[in-house]
Design a protein around this motif. Structure first.
Motif, PDB file in Angstrom:
ATOM      1  N   LEU A 188       0.868  -1.219  -0.151  1.00  0.00           N
ATOM      2  CA  LEU A 188      -0.065   0.065  -0.009  1.00  0.00           C
ATOM      3  C   LEU A 188       1.100   1.246  -0.087  1.00  0.00           C
ATOM      4  O   LEU A 188       0.786   2.452  -0.793  1.00  0.00           O
ATOM      5  N   PHE A 220       2.551   1.790  -3.443  1.00  0.00           N
ATOM      6  CA  PHE A 220       1.413   2.113  -4.311  1.00  0.00           C
ATOM      7  C   PHE A 220       1.099   3.770  -4.166  1.00  0.00           C
ATOM      8  O   PHE A 220       1.314   4.376  -5.112  1.00  0.00           O
ATOM      9  N   ARG A 274       2.136   6.210  -7.046  1.00  0.00           N
ATOM     10  CA  ARG A 274       0.917   7.249  -7.604  1.00  0.00           C
ATOM     11  C   ARG A 274       1.035   8.749  -6.843  1.00  0.00           C
ATOM     12  O   ARG A 274       0.155   9.546  -7.202  1.00  0.00           O
ATOM     13  N   LYS A 279       0.210   9.680  -4.004  1.00  0.00           N
ATOM     14  CA  LYS A 279      -1.357   9.886  -3.411  1.00  0.00           C
ATOM     15  C   LYS A 279      -1.227   9.810  -1.768  1.00  0.00           C
ATOM     16  O   LYS A 279      -2.051   8.997  -1.199  1.00  0.00           O
ATOM     17  N   TRP A 320      -1.615  11.755   0.090  1.00  0.00           N
ATOM     18  CA  TRP A 320      -2.888  12.614   0.899  1.00  0.00           C
ATOM     19  C   TRP A 320      -4.169  11.715   1.076  1.00  0.00           C
ATOM     20  O   TRP A 320      -4.887  12.227   2.247  1.00  0.00           O
ATOM     21  N   LEU A 321      -4.212  10.611   0.531  1.00  0.00           N
ATOM     22  CA  LEU A 321      -5.154   9.594   0.969  1.00  0.00           C
ATOM     23  C   LEU A 321      -4.886   8.738   2.053  1.00  0.00           C
ATOM     24  O   LEU A 321      -5.846   8.270   2.639  1.00  0.00           O
ATOM     25  N   ILE A 350      -7.259   9.194   5.237  1.00  0.00           N
ATOM     26  CA  ILE A 350      -8.514   8.625   5.132  1.00  0.00           C
ATOM     27  C   ILE A 350      -8.357   7.118   5.344  1.00  0.00           C
ATOM     28  O   ILE A 350      -9.540   6.430   5.763  1.00  0.00           O
ATOM     29  N   VAL A 351      -7.165   6.560   4.490  1.00  0.00           N
ATOM     30  CA  VAL A 351      -7.254   5.095   4.785  1.00  0.00           C
ATOM     31  C   VAL A 351      -7.284   4.787   6.256  1.00  0.00           C
ATOM     32  O   VAL A 351      -7.791   3.749   6.931  1.00  0.00           O
ATOM     33  N   LEU A 388     -10.271   4.939   7.794  1.00  0.00           N
ATOM     34  CA  LEU A 388     -10.998   3.840   7.275  1.00  0.00           C
ATOM     35  C   LEU A 388     -10.974   2.614   7.776  1.00  0.00           C
ATOM     36  O   LEU A 388     -11.987   1.759   8.119  1.00  0.00           O
ATOM     37  N   PHE A 389      -9.722   2.233   8.087  1.00  0.00           N
ATOM     38  CA  PHE A 389      -9.350   0.777   8.638  1.00  0.00           C
ATOM     39  C   PHE A 389      -9.901   0.830  10.122  1.00  0.00           C
ATOM     40  O   PHE A 389     -10.313  -0.280  10.618  1.00  0.00           O
ATOM     41  N   ILE A 442     -17.108  -1.157  11.375  1.00  0.00           N
ATOM     42  CA  ILE A 442     -18.306  -1.597  10.463  1.00  0.00           C
ATOM     43  C   ILE A 442     -18.481  -3.110  10.128  1.00  0.00           C
ATOM     44  O   ILE A 442     -19.390  -3.771  10.463  1.00  0.00           O
ATOM     45  N   LEU A 487      -5.863  -2.171  -5.915  1.00  0.00           N
ATOM     46  CA  LEU A 487      -5.303  -0.943  -5.360  1.00  0.00           C
ATOM     47  C   LEU A 487      -5.726   0.312  -6.126  1.00  0.00           C
ATOM     48  O   LEU A 487      -6.172   1.371  -5.505  1.00  0.00           O
ATOM     49  N   PHE A 529      -9.448   0.778  -5.505  1.00  0.00           N
ATOM     50  CA  PHE A 529      -9.437   1.304  -4.261  1.00  0.00           C
ATOM     51  C   PHE A 529      -9.267   2.952  -3.887  1.00  0.00           C
ATOM     52  O   PHE A 529      -9.959   3.565  -3.647  1.00  0.00           O
ATOM     53  N   GLU A 530      -8.204   3.255  -4.815  1.00  0.00           N
ATOM     54  CA  GLU A 530      -7.664   4.692  -4.957  1.00  0.00           C
ATOM     55  C   GLU A 530      -8.806   5.051  -5.734  1.00  0.00           C
ATOM     56  O   GLU A 530      -9.312   6.509  -4.996  1.00  0.00           O
ATOM     57  N   LEU A 561     -12.018   5.591  -3.172  1.00  0.00           N
ATOM     58  CA  LEU A 561     -11.844   6.784  -1.896  1.00  0.00           C
ATOM     59  C   LEU A 561     -11.995   8.006  -2.798  1.00  0.00           C
ATOM     60  O   LEU A 561     -12.513   8.907  -2.174  1.00  0.00           O
ATOM     61  N   PHE A 569     -21.062   4.557   1.025  1.00  0.00           N
ATOM     62  CA  PHE A 569     -19.772   4.252   1.547  1.00  0.00           C
ATOM     63  C   PHE A 569     -19.663   3.199   3.004  1.00  0.00           C
ATOM     64  O   PHE A 569     -19.100   2.366   2.830  1.00  0.00           O
ATOM     65  N   PRO A 617     -17.227  -2.587   4.086  1.00  0.00           N
ATOM     66  CA  PRO A 617     -16.949  -3.787   4.526  1.00  0.00           C
ATOM     67  C   PRO A 617     -16.484  -4.782   3.525  1.00  0.00           C
ATOM     68  O   PRO A 617     -15.726  -5.606   3.575  1.00  0.00           O
ATOM     69  N   LEU A 668     -12.923  -3.860   2.218  1.00  0.00           N
ATOM     70  CA  LEU A 668     -11.835  -4.301   3.408  1.00  0.00           C
ATOM     71  C   LEU A 668     -11.830  -5.872   3.996  1.00  0.00           C
ATOM     72  O   LEU A 668     -10.987  -6.167   4.455  1.00  0.00           O
TER      73      LEU A 668
END
Lengths: 49, 610
Positions: free
Chosen positions: A7, A10, A14, A16, A18-19, A22-23, A26-27, A33, B71, B74-75, B78, B92, B97, B100
């Motif tokens: 990750l 990646f 890329r 990226k 700045w994401l 958020i990631v 998210l995790f 969730i 990936l 995924f980008e 997001l 979202f 779920p 992930l």
């Protein structure tokens, strides 16, 4: 661990990073969730992912 | 690197393909084995089959390649949610779920599944390709062209929804892309949804319905729903759509624009719905013609290769062909995601220095799309015995004569021969055949055999040598990918033509072959060739000797919602679940009236509506 390495690589390729916040969020929330859901079937008409 | 396994999965139409020394050994879709239409699970059965066909174990495979990049997807996911926030929160929460749990960790999932076949599998054998590059490779490498422009269009891959690439020798270079959410595939799907059909499978219905209507709303689509540029690229006006971050394709603004609500699944199809179908079809054609015309002008290459789900729009393909910008057009027979498994495998193969691509023939490398399993007579007999079927064994000549005679008499024949087709079309290996000259045959096939809407057209399979005598087409179309008109001298104009509207037009006699002539006198043509399917070719030839007509009505061997049959057992079940009269399977022939088993009245209820 292998996935996290991938990750990062990646995001570097890329440009990226700045994401990343958020990631991370998210995790954290995504984990919650997942834990609160019994089924992963979502009612999408067209699954984009 | 000599043996490569390509895989597509986890989205829709999972498939596996095996390439050995640049040759396509086998390819199959998972739905044929699991009997679940558009099955998206990991294609373990397909993988097992392609390895079996090549007589190797997974251990012998040099590399395995997956058809897209998780990936990158995924980008996109997001960034899309971020750019539309706070809209899309519900979507979202529902999507994450799944992402992930599995979609983000596809490599592990692939390894886990493949380890059931080879415990020693090393992760460094697994590669990933980009979605549209896989499509482009599936369109270019098997084509008979040394150089071509490749156009791929579908719903969405990672970011790209369309791409233009140049193929030369063994190299493919992406030249430009259109990115999500601006997608021609999704625009067409939005209308499929608006017309009350299932997205991802009902698009055929929209295309089939279009000739019944008039393109009254084409300008609204081109002026309000999209911002179309002169080169054919466009942006969707997102205030009308909901697919980017919602759970539906369109929103209420879309319905308001056309002043009608979304059609419910079982609601009657009205003139309005037919006009909408005609309008989106006409708009799609205009966009595609703009794109193809522009890329021809820009790159000055005379060959065009097409892939991606939009390439299944054979009406539009026919228009591109007749536009005459390109000298030759080749469409991958499995242009959807299943074909991308093959594309990915070929891409990896040709990326290696030692592997060269040489064009040695004018034929493509798809082997007529007959890349799936076949069954010997003894295997077939064993299966037939197991189900207590009554059958007669014939030699090759007897079989051809008997079946052609039965077709001539108006019987509907299940035709199960040789290797199964790869891709969504039945091309004379797993087909239901009928006499196209019989007036009510289209209705009978639709309502009593396929259990589907009466308006849906059937395709003609015509001997290639006789093609231009019957149809306004002069190129090979072995994969049923081009629509063209029935020749004028074969058309019959009914005196009631002007007083019939909409679906009523089905009752008009339209040509000498009404079963395969659509209401606009068009047909989705399959040319049949001696070198790729000799038995099917011989059958049509024998039918021609009896009738002077070198055309058979050919539809897939399945009912609505069911994957095309794969095994003799599947074929027998479908035969006994419908009003098919005869089953010709290998060298065996079965008559419905001889069977001890009763017809299965619940067969059609076993499959979900498509």
């Amino acid at each position: 661990m292998d996935f996290i390495k991938q990750l990062f690589k990646f995001f570097a390729v890329r440009k990226k990073f700045w994401l990343l916040p958020i990631v991370i969020m998210l995790f954290i929330f995504g984990g919650l969730i997942i834990l609160s859901q019994s089924s992963a079937v979502a009612p999408f008409i067209y699954t984009l992912f | 690197m000599k043996i490569i396994l390509g895989i597509s999965a986890f989205y829709h139409d999972s498939a596996a393909a095996l390439v050995k020394n640049g040759e396509i050994v086998a390819a199959a879709q998972e739905e044929r084995f699991t009997r679940v239409k558009h099955d998206s699970n990991f294609p373990l059965y397909s993988v097992k089959y392609v390895l079996e066909e090549a007589k190797i174990e997974l251990y012998d495979v040099d590399a395995i390649i997956f058809y897209d990049k998780p990936l990158l997807k995924f980008e996109r996911l997001l960034e899309t949610y971020v750019s539309f926030a706070p809209r899309g929160l519900i979507s979202f929460v529902k999507a994450m779920p799944i992402v992930l749990r599995e979609k983000l960790f596809l490599k592990n999932l692939i390894i886990k599944n493949l380890k059931t076949l080879d415990k020693s599998l090393k992760p460094n054998k697994i590669f990933f390709s980009e979605h549209h590059l896989s499509h482009a490779a599936s369109a270019f490498y098997p084509s008979p062209f040394e150089e071509a422009i490749i156009l791929t269009m579908d719903g969405v891959g990672e970011w790209a929804t369309a791409s233009v690439a140049q193929g030369k020798g063994k190299n493919i270079k992406i030249l430009k892309e259109l990115h999500f959410p601006h997608s021609l595939g999704l625009l067409y799907s939005a209308f499929t949804y608006y017309l009350g059909f299932k997205v991802n499978s009902g698009e055929y219905k929209v295309m089939g319905l279009a000739p019944y209507g008039k393109p009254k709303y084409k300008n609204i689509i081109l002026n309000k729903l999209i911002d179309l540029k002169s080169d054919g690229s466009f942006r969707l006006v997102m205030k009308y759509f909901n697919f980017a971050t919602g759970l539906t394709m369109i929103n209420s603004s879309f319905s308001k624009l056309f002043k009608q609500p979304i059609r419910k699944e079982k609601e009657k199809l009205t003139e309005f719905h037919m006009d909408i179908a005609a309008s989106i079809q006409a708009a799609t054609e205009e966009i595609l013609l703009k794109i193809t015309s522009n890329i021809h002008q820009e790159y000055k290459i005379d060959n065009l290769c097409l892939a991606g789900g939009v390439a299944l729009n054979c009406v539009a393909n026919g228009k591109i062909l007749r536009d005459n910008k390109f000298k030759q057009v080749w469409v991958q027979p499995a242009p959807g995601d299943s074909g991308a498994a093959l594309g990915a495998a070929l891409l990896l193969y040709y990326s290696k220095k030692e592997n060269q691509r040489k064009i040695v023939s004018k034929e493509d490398l798809m082997n007529g799309a007959y890349l799936g399993p076949s069954y010997t007579n003894s295997q077939i007999e064993k299966d037939l015995k197991n189900v207590n079927a009554k059958y007669i064994l014939l030699d090759d000549e007897e079989l051809i004569n008997e079946v052609s005679n039965l077709l001539y008499k108006g019987m509907i024949v299940g035709w199960f021969q040789g290797r199964m087709e790869f891709g969504p079309r039945a091309l004379g290996s797993r087909s239901i055949l009928a006499n196209p000259m019989i007036k009510d045959m289209q209705k009978k096939l639709n309502l009593k055999i396929k259990f589907r809407e009466s308006f849906r057209p059937f395709a003609p399979a015509v001997i290639y040598e006789n093609l231009s005598e019957w149809f306004d087409l002069d190129i090979k179309s072995p994969y049923m990918q081009f629509v063209s008109r029935v020749n004028k001298d074969k058309i019959l104009i009914d005196e009631n033509t002007k007083s019939f509207f909409g679906i009523e037009r089905l009752n008009l006699i339209r040509s000498q072959i009404p079963c395969v002539t659509h209401v606009d006198y068009s047909a989705r043509i399959q040319t049949v060739h001696k070198n790729t399917n000799f038995r099917f070719y011989s059958l049509i030839k024998a039918f021609k000797d009896l009738t002077n007509c070198p055309v058979l009505c050919n539809t897939s061997f399945n009912i609505r919602g069911e994957p095309i049959v794969n095994s003799p057992y599947d074929a027998y079940r479908c035969f006994m679940g419908t009003q098919m009269d005869v089953l010709a399977i290998g060298n065996y022939i079965l008559f419905k009236n001889d069977q001890i088993n009763n017809l299965d009245p619940n067969y059609k209820n076993q499959f979900l509506n498509d």
